[in-house]
Design a protein around this motif. Structure first.
Motif, PDB file in Angstrom:
ATOM      1  N   HIS A   1       0.737 -12.400  29.869  1.00 63.72           N
ATOM      2  CA  HIS A   1       1.935 -11.688  30.363  1.00 63.72           C
ATOM      3  C   HIS A   1       1.559 -10.284  31.079  1.00 63.72           C
ATOM      4  O   HIS A   1       2.564  -9.518  31.637  1.00 63.72           O
ATOM      5  CB  HIS A   1       3.066 -11.634  29.671  1.00 63.72           C
ATOM      6  N   GLY A   2       0.192  -9.711  30.737  1.00 56.66           N
ATOM      7  CA  GLY A   2       0.145  -8.643  31.073  1.00 56.66           C
ATOM      8  C   GLY A   2       1.051  -7.224  30.339  1.00 56.66           C
ATOM      9  O   GLY A   2       1.216  -6.277  30.872  1.00 56.66           O
ATOM     10  N   TRP A   3       1.190  -7.475  28.956  1.00 53.13           N
ATOM     11  CA  TRP A   3       1.729  -6.692  28.483  1.00 53.13           C
ATOM     12  C   TRP A   3       0.863  -5.275  28.136  1.00 53.13           C
ATOM     13  O   TRP A   3       1.419  -3.941  28.306  1.00 53.13           O
ATOM     14  CB  TRP A   3       2.103  -7.067  26.802  1.00 53.13           C
ATOM     15  N   HIS A   4      -0.379  -5.380  28.352  1.00 54.22           N
ATOM     16  CA  HIS A   4      -1.197  -4.037  28.396  1.00 54.22           C
ATOM     17  C   HIS A   4      -1.174  -3.255  29.759  1.00 54.22           C
ATOM     18  O   HIS A   4      -1.094  -2.106  29.450  1.00 54.22           O
ATOM     19  CB  HIS A   4      -2.664  -4.452  28.043  1.00 54.22           C
ATOM     20  N   GLN A   5      -0.854  -3.702  30.756  1.00 52.17           N
ATOM     21  CA  GLN A   5      -0.629  -3.344  32.000  1.00 52.17           C
ATOM     22  C   GLN A   5       0.854  -2.539  31.798  1.00 52.17           C
ATOM     23  O   GLN A   5       0.681  -1.394  32.298  1.00 52.17           O
ATOM     24  CB  GLN A   5      -0.935  -4.313  33.029  1.00 52.17           C
ATOM     25  N   GLN A   6       1.586  -3.469  31.302  1.00 56.39           N
ATOM     26  CA  GLN A   6       3.000  -2.772  31.530  1.00 56.39           C
ATOM     27  C   GLN A   6       2.936  -1.577  30.594  1.00 56.39           C
ATOM     28  O   GLN A   6       3.580  -0.519  30.939  1.00 56.39           O
ATOM     29  CB  GLN A   6       3.971  -3.959  30.857  1.00 56.39           C
ATOM     30  N   ALA A   7       2.534  -1.591  29.394  1.00 59.10           N
ATOM     31  CA  ALA A   7       2.196  -0.222  28.541  1.00 59.10           C
ATOM     32  C   ALA A   7       1.740   0.911  29.066  1.00 59.10           C
ATOM     33  O   ALA A   7       2.293   1.822  29.312  1.00 59.10           O
ATOM     34  CB  ALA A   7       1.504  -0.574  27.227  1.00 59.10           C
ATOM     35  N   ASP A   8       0.594   0.567  29.934  1.00 57.08           N
ATOM     36  CA  ASP A   8       0.055   1.535  30.826  1.00 57.08           C
ATOM     37  C   ASP A   8       0.850   1.941  31.717  1.00 57.08           C
ATOM     38  O   ASP A   8       0.795   3.376  32.052  1.00 57.08           O
ATOM     39  CB  ASP A   8      -1.388   1.588  31.048  1.00 57.08           C
TER      40      ASP A   8
ATOM     41  N   MET B   1      -9.102  -1.021  23.783  1.00 55.47           N
ATOM     42  CA  MET B   1      -9.833  -1.598  24.765  1.00 55.47           C
ATOM     43  C   MET B   1      -8.791  -2.337  25.831  1.00 55.47           C
ATOM     44  O   MET B   1      -8.869  -2.457  26.991  1.00 55.47           O
ATOM     45  CB  MET B   1     -10.816  -2.580  24.296  1.00 55.47           C
ATOM     46  N   ALA B   2      -7.847  -2.876  25.140  1.00 56.56           N
ATOM     47  CA  ALA B   2      -6.699  -3.557  25.862  1.00 56.56           C
ATOM     48  C   ALA B   2      -6.038  -2.411  26.952  1.00 56.56           C
ATOM     49  O   ALA B   2      -5.843  -2.719  27.981  1.00 56.56           O
ATOM     50  CB  ALA B   2      -5.547  -4.117  24.960  1.00 56.56           C
ATOM     51  N   ARG B   3      -5.931  -1.137  26.458  1.00 58.61           N
ATOM     52  CA  ARG B   3      -5.155  -0.161  27.131  1.00 58.61           C
ATOM     53  C   ARG B   3      -6.028   0.305  28.348  1.00 58.61           C
ATOM     54  O   ARG B   3      -5.757   0.679  29.188  1.00 58.61           O
ATOM     55  CB  ARG B   3      -5.031   0.969  26.194  1.00 58.61           C
ATOM     56  N   ARG B   4      -7.391   0.332  28.048  1.00 60.03           N
ATOM     57  CA  ARG B   4      -8.488   0.610  28.835  1.00 60.03           C
ATOM     58  C   ARG B   4      -8.421  -0.214  30.121  1.00 60.03           C
ATOM     59  O   ARG B   4      -8.521   0.053  31.255  1.00 60.03           O
ATOM     60  CB  ARG B   4      -9.776   0.840  28.377  1.00 60.03           C
ATOM     61  N   ILE B   5      -8.324  -1.499  29.773  1.00 61.92           N
ATOM     62  CA  ILE B   5      -8.558  -2.631  30.763  1.00 61.92           C
ATOM     63  C   ILE B   5      -7.130  -2.537  31.461  1.00 61.92           C
ATOM     64  O   ILE B   5      -7.083  -2.787  32.908  1.00 61.92           O
ATOM     65  CB  ILE B   5      -8.650  -4.337  29.878  1.00 61.92           C
ATOM     66  N   GLY B   6      -5.977  -2.481  30.921  1.00 60.30           N
ATOM     67  CA  GLY B   6      -4.522  -2.236  31.620  1.00 60.30           C
ATOM     68  C   GLY B   6      -4.442  -1.180  32.444  1.00 60.30           C
ATOM     69  O   GLY B   6      -3.969  -1.420  33.632  1.00 60.30           O
TER      70      GLY B   6
ATOM     71  N   HIS C   1      -7.053   0.322  34.130  1.00 60.12           N
ATOM     72  CA  HIS C   1      -8.057  -0.434  35.382  1.00 60.12           C
ATOM     73  C   HIS C   1      -7.247  -1.040  36.103  1.00 60.12           C
ATOM     74  O   HIS C   1      -7.392  -0.827  37.480  1.00 60.12           O
ATOM     75  CB  HIS C   1      -9.313  -0.789  34.644  1.00 60.12           C
ATOM     76  N   LEU C   2      -6.527  -1.889  35.483  1.00 62.04           N
ATOM     77  CA  LEU C   2      -5.870  -2.964  36.522  1.00 62.04           C
ATOM     78  C   LEU C   2      -5.004  -2.453  37.415  1.00 62.04           C
ATOM     79  O   LEU C   2      -4.718  -2.678  38.562  1.00 62.04           O
ATOM     80  CB  LEU C   2      -5.540  -4.312  35.777  1.00 62.04           C
ATOM     81  N   ASN C   3      -4.090  -1.480  36.534  1.00 65.42           N
ATOM     82  CA  ASN C   3      -3.171  -0.900  37.196  1.00 65.42           C
ATOM     83  C   ASN C   3      -3.593   0.190  38.634  1.00 65.42           C
ATOM     84  O   ASN C   3      -2.962   0.365  39.501  1.00 65.42           O
ATOM     85  CB  ASN C   3      -2.100  -0.125  36.202  1.00 65.42           C
ATOM     86  N   ARG C   4      -4.714   0.704  38.169  1.00 62.85           N
ATOM     87  CA  ARG C   4      -5.337   1.496  39.242  1.00 62.85           C
ATOM     88  C   ARG C   4      -5.637   0.753  40.447  1.00 62.85           C
ATOM     89  O   ARG C   4      -5.519   1.194  41.522  1.00 62.85           O
ATOM     90  CB  ARG C   4      -6.632   2.435  38.847  1.00 62.85           C
ATOM     91  N   ASP C   5      -6.229  -0.276  40.138  1.00 62.78           N
ATOM     92  CA  ASP C   5      -6.611  -1.179  41.250  1.00 62.78           C
ATOM     93  C   ASP C   5      -5.426  -1.637  42.288  1.00 62.78           C
ATOM     94  O   ASP C   5      -5.546  -1.741  43.244  1.00 62.78           O
ATOM     95  CB  ASP C   5      -7.448  -2.594  40.756  1.00 62.78           C
TER      96      ASP C   5
END
Length: 291
Positions: free
Chosen positions: A195-202, A240-245, A247-251
């Motif tokens: 569900h992309g919670w790591h992206q939501q957090a970032d 690591m989850a936060r770093r990935i989130g 990166h995805l948000n920046r993209d």
């Protein structure tokens, strides 16, 4: 603020009391990108699907009613909950009531559903950390944030369940309430990824920092099961989850800027997509050849 007054976001900031449907309709002139939108832009979705959903808002679905109702009781705000005291919901009378409640922005519930969300809210208040994070008076529920990303200049928005009021602390803990099938830590690993919670957090943390609310916000998730005994886990994506989130948000922000500028919202692939068989099929085939 009332539903009758038009609401337009002319400048970045934190806005309280924005009706749910007004926020989701995007009150920013020219459009803005939300955390949900950022996830819809990227695989396994695509810009074309994002654009379609943006231009064709989905009607309320029964499957989300329990979560919306739980949010209302836990956060103390949100759409009005109305119980329909009928055994059958397939009659014309009940269908008309359900329609009227939804059109007024409310959530229609069966008596058993109301008892469920009341039990969930009571159970959450028994969890020491969750109750502390959502302590009345310590924050503002359903805060709408609007800001401009400093790198891409993309207009962004976020709807934060509970915006903890800034105090003199090194880290500002901001909770987000989620209902889920399982709140077991091992199961949340898959849920966060799916569900992309790591992206939501970032995304939320980026908005809080961009608006100067606090230099070190940390978003945590209060996950609660929808079945008895309604267990609760307060979870935080690791580094690591936060770093990935991030990166995805920046993209997603860069992709949104490109699509907005060009007016082109591509689908899954412009050329021929080379598709492999699932790994298990290839392994089975190799095994058969080796016999």
């Amino acid at each position: 603020m009332t539903d009758q007054q038009p609401f337009v976001v002319e400048r970045p900031g934190v806005y309280l009391g924005v009706p749910d449907h007004v926020y989701h309709a995007d009150p920013v002139p020219g459009g803005s990108l939300s955390s949900t939108g950022a996830r819809e832009l990227l695989p396994p979705s695509c810009p074309a699907r994002f654009r379609h959903r943006r231009d064709n808002p989905q009607p309320p679905k029964k499957v989300f009613d329990l979560g919306h109702a739980a949010h209302h009781l836990v956060l103390g705000t949100g759409p009005k909950l109305e119980v329909i005291e009928r055994d059958r919901w397939d009659t014309n009378e009940v269908k008309a009531k359900v329609k009227a409640i939804r059109e007024a922005g409310g959530v229609p519930l069966k008596r058993a559903e109301m008892e469920t969300v009341e039990a969930m809210a009571a159970k959450l208040r028994e969890h020491p950390r969750a109750a502390e994070l959502l302590q009345p008076g310590s924050g503002d529920p359903e805060a709408s944030l609007f800001w401009i990303d400093p790198e891409t200049r993309v207009k962004c928005r976020a709807r934060i369940d509970w915006l903890t009021r800034a105090v003199d602390v090194p880290r500002l803990i901001v909770p987000d309430y989620k209902t889920c099938r399982s709140a077991a830590p091992d199961d949340l690993q898959k849920t966060i990824a799916e569900h992309g919670w790591h992206q939501q957090a970032d995304w939320y943390e980026g908005g809080i920092k961009a608006l100067g609310l606090h230099p070190e916000p940390v978003v945590v998730f209060i996950a609660q099961e929808k079945e008895p005994p309604y267990l609760v886990t307060v979870a935080q994506p690791d580094s690591m989850a936060r770093r990935i989130g991030a990166h995805l948000n920046r993209d997603a922000r860069h992709l949104y800027r490109e699509c907005t500028a060009s007016g082109r919202w591509p689908g899954y692939a412009d050329d021929v997509a080379m598709i492999s068989l699932p790994g298990w099929v290839e392994r089975q085939y190799e095994m058969e050849l080796s016999l």
